[in-house]
Design a protein around this motif. Structure first.
Motif, mmCIF file in Angstrom:
data_model
loop_
_atom_site.group_PDB
_atom_site.id
_atom_site.type_symbol
_atom_site.label_atom_id
_atom_site.label_comp_id
_atom_site.label_asym_id
_atom_site.label_seq_id
_atom_site.Cartn_x
_atom_site.Cartn_y
_atom_site.Cartn_z
ATOM 1 N N GLY A 1 5.568 9.781 4.379
ATOM 2 C CA GLY A 1 6.305 8.534 4.463
ATOM 3 C C GLY A 1 5.855 7.654 5.612
ATOM 4 O O GLY A 1 5.463 8.155 6.678
ATOM 5 N N VAL A 2 5.906 6.346 5.390
ATOM 6 C CA VAL A 2 5.576 5.363 6.419
ATOM 7 C C VAL A 2 6.879 4.841 7.019
ATOM 8 O O VAL A 2 7.779 4.409 6.295
ATOM 9 C CB VAL A 2 4.787 4.191 5.832
ATOM 10 N N GLY A 3 6.974 4.894 8.330
ATOM 11 C CA GLY A 3 8.183 4.494 9.001
ATOM 12 C C GLY A 3 8.454 3.000 8.961
ATOM 13 O O GLY A 3 7.570 2.191 8.676
ATOM 14 N N ARG A 4 9.700 2.647 9.264
ATOM 15 C CA ARG A 4 10.091 1.237 9.331
ATOM 16 C C ARG A 4 9.843 0.645 10.708
ATOM 17 O O ARG A 4 9.853 -0.579 10.868
ATOM 18 C CB ARG A 4 11.577 1.098 8.997
ATOM 19 N N ALA B 1 0.836 -1.192 0.000
ATOM 20 C CA ALA B 1 0.000 0.000 0.000
ATOM 21 C C ALA B 1 0.876 1.250 0.000
ATOM 22 O O ALA B 1 1.988 1.259 0.520
ATOM 23 C CB ALA B 1 -0.893 -0.024 1.235
ATOM 24 N N GLN B 2 0.346 2.303 -0.591
ATOM 25 C CA GLN B 2 1.063 3.573 -0.687
ATOM 26 C C GLN B 2 0.261 4.646 0.026
ATOM 27 O O GLN B 2 -0.957 4.734 -0.156
ATOM 28 C CB GLN B 2 1.245 3.942 -2.151
ATOM 29 N N PRO B 3 0.905 5.476 0.841
ATOM 30 C CA PRO B 3 0.163 6.563 1.471
ATOM 31 C C PRO B 3 -0.289 7.570 0.418
ATOM 32 O O PRO B 3 0.348 7.730 -0.624
ATOM 33 C CB PRO B 3 1.190 7.180 2.430
ATOM 34 N N ARG C 1 -3.378 9.711 4.224
ATOM 35 C CA ARG C 1 -4.056 8.495 4.656
ATOM 36 C C ARG C 1 -3.267 7.295 4.162
ATOM 37 O O ARG C 1 -2.847 7.238 2.999
ATOM 38 C CB ARG C 1 -5.483 8.447 4.124
ATOM 39 N N TYR C 2 -3.091 6.340 5.061
ATOM 40 C CA TYR C 2 -2.373 5.120 4.714
ATOM 41 C C TYR C 2 -3.215 3.931 5.122
ATOM 42 O O TYR C 2 -3.442 3.696 6.313
ATOM 43 C CB TYR C 2 -1.011 5.074 5.418
ATOM 44 N N ASP C 3 -3.663 3.179 4.132
ATOM 45 C CA ASP C 3 -4.551 2.053 4.404
ATOM 46 C C ASP C 3 -3.811 0.744 4.553
ATOM 47 O O ASP C 3 -4.429 -0.313 4.585
ATOM 48 C CB ASP C 3 -5.605 1.951 3.290
ATOM 49 N N ASN D 1 14.667 6.188 7.651
ATOM 50 C CA ASN D 1 13.564 5.900 8.567
ATOM 51 C C ASN D 1 12.297 5.417 7.885
ATOM 52 O O ASN D 1 11.470 4.789 8.525
ATOM 53 C CB ASN D 1 13.205 7.168 9.360
ATOM 54 N N PHE D 2 12.126 5.748 6.619
ATOM 55 C CA PHE D 2 10.847 5.518 5.958
ATOM 56 C C PHE D 2 10.950 4.474 4.852
ATOM 57 O O PHE D 2 11.893 4.478 4.069
ATOM 58 C CB PHE D 2 10.313 6.839 5.396
ATOM 59 N N ARG D 3 9.954 3.578 4.786
ATOM 60 C CA ARG D 3 10.018 2.460 3.849
ATOM 61 C C ARG D 3 9.164 2.644 2.602
ATOM 62 O O ARG D 3 9.383 1.958 1.612
ATOM 63 C CB ARG D 3 9.590 1.165 4.555
ATOM 64 N N VAL D 4 8.215 3.547 2.648
ATOM 65 C CA VAL D 4 7.409 3.813 1.459
ATOM 66 C C VAL D 4 6.923 5.250 1.514
ATOM 67 O O VAL D 4 6.599 5.764 2.591
ATOM 68 C CB VAL D 4 6.232 2.822 1.342
#
Length: 125
Positions: A97-100, A2-4, A23-25, A111-114
């Motif tokens: 960004g979504v963190g690791r 998934a992508q934010p 939003r991140y689902d 810090n961020f994976r996507v």
């Protein structure tokens, strides 16, 4: 994976405010730190802000400290960036960004994976 998805960008006058949403689902949103970065074409991506998984810890880049506020609503799978006292130099594409992991580590440059696709912010004087 998934992508934010960012929203809320646009045009604002200097001194005014904008609020960005992301939003991140993906699964377990509440288990990961989240963050914002920005980029001007031709320049390196710049860290803006980050927030821990439960919202207890926040971090800001020097350029936005005391003007921007990051927050999150885990029930809504959403992270926000409230941008006040905007300046023309805040003009950029803003990325979520979504963190690791649960925490953000300032000494770590990965810090961020996507990342999302970004939303454009333009501040005019």
């Amino acid at each position: 994976q998934a992508q934010p998805e960012e929203s809320g960008g646009g045009l604002a006058l200097a001194g005014k405010s904008l609020r960005l949403s992301c939003r991140y689902d993906g699964r377990l949103f509440s288990s990961f730190a989240m963050g914002w970065a920005r980029q001007v074409p031709g320049k390196a991506r710049e860290f803006v802000a980050a927030i821990s998984y439960n919202g207890e810890k926040t971090f800001y880049g020097d350029a936005v400290k005391d003007r921007f506020t990051i927050s999150r609503d885990n029930a809504e799978n959403t992270v926000y960036l409230q941008m006040d006292s905007l300046k023309p130099e805040d003009t950029a594409d803003y990325y979520c960004g979504v963190g690791r992991s649960r925490q953000y580590y300032p000494q770590d440059d990965d810090n961020f994976r996507v990342w999302g696709r970004g939303t454009q912010v333009t501040v005019s004087s």
